[in-house]
Design a protein around this motif. Structure first.
Motif, PDB file in Angstrom:
ATOM      1  N   ARG A 144       0.837  -1.201   0.000  1.00 44.16           N
ATOM      2  CA  ARG A 144       0.000   0.000   0.000  1.00 44.16           C
ATOM      3  C   ARG A 144       0.872   1.251   0.000  1.00 44.16           C
ATOM      4  O   ARG A 144       0.584   2.216  -0.706  1.00 44.16           O
ATOM      5  N   GLU A 149     -10.362  -2.736  -2.015  1.00 49.41           N
ATOM      6  CA  GLU A 149     -10.176  -2.803  -0.551  1.00 49.41           C
ATOM      7  C   GLU A 149     -11.540  -2.740   0.139  1.00 49.41           C
ATOM      8  O   GLU A 149     -11.836  -3.545   1.016  1.00 49.41           O
ATOM      9  N   ARG A 195      -8.594   2.191   2.906  1.00 47.43           N
ATOM     10  CA  ARG A 195      -7.590   1.543   3.751  1.00 47.43           C
ATOM     11  C   ARG A 195      -8.003   1.577   5.217  1.00 47.43           C
ATOM     12  O   ARG A 195      -7.879   0.579   5.929  1.00 47.43           O
ATOM     13  N   ALA A 216     -10.796  -0.868   5.781  1.00 54.76           N
ATOM     14  CA  ALA A 216     -10.251  -2.227   5.733  1.00 54.76           C
ATOM     15  C   ALA A 216      -9.470  -2.537   7.009  1.00 54.76           C
ATOM     16  O   ALA A 216      -9.591  -3.626   7.572  1.00 54.76           O
ATOM     17  N   MET A 227      -5.564  -9.716  -1.114  1.00 48.22           N
ATOM     18  CA  MET A 227      -5.290  -8.286  -1.251  1.00 48.22           C
ATOM     19  C   MET A 227      -3.794  -7.977  -1.279  1.00 48.22           C
ATOM     20  O   MET A 227      -3.382  -6.993  -1.897  1.00 48.22           O
TER      21      MET A 227
END
Length: 166
Positions: free
Chosen positions: A23, A60, A105, A108, A138
């Motif tokens: 990420r 995500e 993010r 998640a 992911m």
């Protein structure tokens, strides 16, 4: 600071750090580029850096939140246009897309924090999947697109690598 997967970390911690490393690389690939270069299509299919970030934000939300019954904001998926989530619309700013990724993010991460790796949810196609499976998926998805971003960024300005040299 470069994140490192702990050599002796537990499973969930190791998977989370691995995902976060990729990420971080995704966001780093945007640094120092103006809006025109972030949107510039660099492949015949139209792949561009900002579109890849939009896609990663959407997946995500989809994999972590929808799979485990959590709310999401409206997502850019379209059954009639499989690439809708990769396309940045003219009214969407770079800040809009980066903030969308940040919110995805964070959402998640809340799911990851709340669940155990063995906990299960229902994937968009109806199968039961564990948080472990979603984390692995992911990591793969983010690493794959970070690799695409490596190539696009190098084509744009010659910058290479997965983190700042500073």
């Amino acid at each position: 600071m470069i994140r490192r997967v702990p050599f002796l970390g537990d499973e969930k911690q190791s998977l989370r750090v691995s995902l976060d490393r990729h990420r971080d690389a995704v966001l780093w690939k945007l640094e120092g580029l103006d809006d025109e270069r972030l949107r510039r299509p660099m492949t015949p299919s139209g792949t561009n850096l900002l579109g890849l970030v939009k896609h990663l934000a959407a997946v995500e939300y989809g994999w972590f939140c929808q799979t485990f019954g959590r709310e999401t904001e409206p997502l850019p998926f379209d059954e009639e246009d499989e690439n809708a989530d990769l396309r940045v619309e003219p009214h969407e700013t770079t800040a809009d897309i980066v903030e969308f990724y940040g919110r995805a993010r964070a959402a998640a991460d809340r799911v990851i924090d709340e669940l155990e790796v063995e906990d299960v949810g229902t994937a968009w196609f109806g199968d039961t999947v564990s948080l472990r499976w979603v984390l692995i998926h992911m990591i793969e998805e983010t690493a794959r697109h970070a690799g695409h971003m490596d190539i696009v960024r190098e084509l744009l300005d010659g910058e290479t690598g997965d983190h700042s040299k500073d």
